[in-house]
Enzyme design. Sequence first.
Site, PDB file in Angstrom:
ATOM      1  CD1 TRP A 101      -2.266  -2.072   1.792  1.00 55.46           C
ATOM      2  CD2 TRP A 101      -3.116  -1.021  -0.123  1.00 55.46           C
ATOM      3  NE1 TRP A 101      -3.483  -2.855   1.168  1.00 55.46           N
ATOM      4  CE2 TRP A 101      -3.904  -2.188   0.130  1.00 55.46           C
ATOM      5  CE3 TRP A 101      -3.498  -0.129  -1.236  1.00 55.46           C
ATOM      6  CZ2 TRP A 101      -4.792  -2.444  -0.597  1.00 55.46           C
ATOM      7  CZ3 TRP A 101      -4.605  -0.454  -2.107  1.00 55.46           C
ATOM      8  CH2 TRP A 101      -5.277  -1.515  -1.855  1.00 55.46           C
ATOM      9  CG  ASP A 171      -3.003   4.233   3.953  1.00 57.66           C
ATOM     10  OD1 ASP A 171      -3.964   4.191   4.766  1.00 57.66           O
ATOM     11  OD2 ASP A 171      -2.958   3.827   2.873  1.00 57.66           O
ATOM     12  CE  LYS A 195      -9.205  -2.151   3.677  1.00 54.03           C
ATOM     13  NZ  LYS A 195      -8.064  -1.601   3.207  1.00 54.03           N
TER      14      LYS A 195
HETATM   15  C1  LIG Z   1      -7.438  -0.843   1.733  1.00 53.89           C
HETATM   16  C2  LIG Z   1      -6.478  -0.089   1.861  1.00 53.89           C
HETATM   17  C3  LIG Z   1      -6.157   0.770   1.109  1.00 53.89           C
HETATM   18  C4  LIG Z   1      -7.034   0.947  -0.255  1.00 53.89           C
HETATM   19  O1  LIG Z   1      -8.385   1.327   0.243  1.00 53.89           O
HETATM   20  P1  LIG Z   1      -9.518   1.937  -0.842  1.00 53.89           P
HETATM   21  O2  LIG Z   1     -10.540   2.549   0.054  1.00 53.89           O
HETATM   22  O3  LIG Z   1     -10.010   0.496  -1.838  1.00 53.89           O
HETATM   23  O4  LIG Z   1      -8.889   2.827  -1.601  1.00 53.89           O
HETATM   24  C5  LIG Z   1      -5.214   1.572   1.044  1.00 53.89           C
HETATM   25  N1  LIG Z   1      -4.029   1.527   2.035  1.00 53.89           N
HETATM   26  C6  LIG Z   1      -4.212   0.763   3.199  1.00 53.89           C
HETATM   27  C7  LIG Z   1      -3.516   0.361   4.186  1.00 53.89           C
HETATM   28  C8  LIG Z   1      -5.474  -0.333   3.160  1.00 53.89           C
HETATM   29  O5  LIG Z   1      -5.624  -1.008   3.915  1.00 53.89           O
END
Ligand SMILES: *Cc1c(COP(=O)(O)O)cnc(C)c1O
Length: 359
Positions: A101, A171, A195
């Site tokens: 990611w 993030d 999540k």
């Molecule tokens: C799931 C995830 C993403 C992607 O998220 P989207 O909402 O599908 O754009 C990005 N970073 C992390 C750490 C994730 O777990």
Amino acid sequence: MSYQYNFSAGPAMLPKEVMLKAQHEFLNLNSTGISVMEMSHRSKEYLPIVDKAETNLRTILNIPNNYKVLFLQGGAITQNFMVPMNLLNNLSASYVVSGYWSNRSYKDAQPFGAIKLAASSESSNFKKIPNVDSWSFDKDDAYVHFCQNETIHGAEYFDSIKLPKVPLVCDMSSTILSRPINVNDYGVIYAGAQKNIGPSGLTIVIVREDLLTYADKKTPSTFNWKIQSENNSMINTPSTFSIYMAGLVFEWILKLGGLEEMEKLNKKKSKYLYDYIDEDDFYTNDIEIKNRSRMNIPFKLANDDLTKIFVEKAEQEGLYALKGHRLVGGLRASLYNAMPFDGVECLVEFMKDFKKYNT
Ligand SMILES: *Cc1c(COP(=O)(O)O)cnc(C)c1O
């Protein structure tokens, strides 16, 4: 097939209590006779829902007054370009790459300017994460970006990271609300909701006020944090239902005792599973111990031929979504806030039986 426990990495399971409350209110919210899905986002029925969601989130995370909370759309991936659009300001930025990611964030930012690599653990196949001491960045960088938990690789930063002078952008898609954090250490925190917060379609951005002045002039209004913040995240129609659901999850967290309680439970759940995985070599997790993720636990079977059978059998036993991400293979159990301890016990029981029948 009727599943009993849901180990999906995202969209992930939500607390049963929250789902039942939403079901109960679905056709008739607060005696209005209409569903939250059918209300104008600017109506007197809906606005208190957003306000309360924001207030509760501020309480849970102890968000200082000089931070704005935005309820946006587009997922965490959209922040990969919104971050440079809103912050880069013709300067440079440094990115820590600790897995899939954060690498994607690093790549997505490239077209926007001078994007540098602060550190990478790719050479270890992301079994480790770059130690904070090893991050190289410039005091003139507009920001330093990292990902707190690599949802696919299963490696998490537990350090409380403070960078003097340079804003830290994080993030937190798969760790937000799983434990207390100090919001003051960050310039910007962002997370897709699906999540640990609610359904997909909502992205939460927490941004320090003084960072709202740097957006590139060409930034479209829906992507501009400052314009969104001045318009209560309603420069266009927000994801009303997802915000409502997130609000119910925030209430649920507060009722359970907040993030200290979440952390306790998350430590207990993940320890229980790691302890079992570590008992012998039938199952393995090879992430550096101190950075093993509490939220997403990838593991492998010594005999990979058994992986497919494991997933099938687990499904027959009511355990959903244990297949590993296609990039790393193997298996993965995601243990977000909503997963009860019973679910992890049930998984470990299943793993014990599976081992017994296959050795
Ligand atoms: C799931 C995830 C993403 C992607 O998220 P989207 O909402 O599908 O754009 C990005 N970073 C992390 C750490 C994730 O777990």
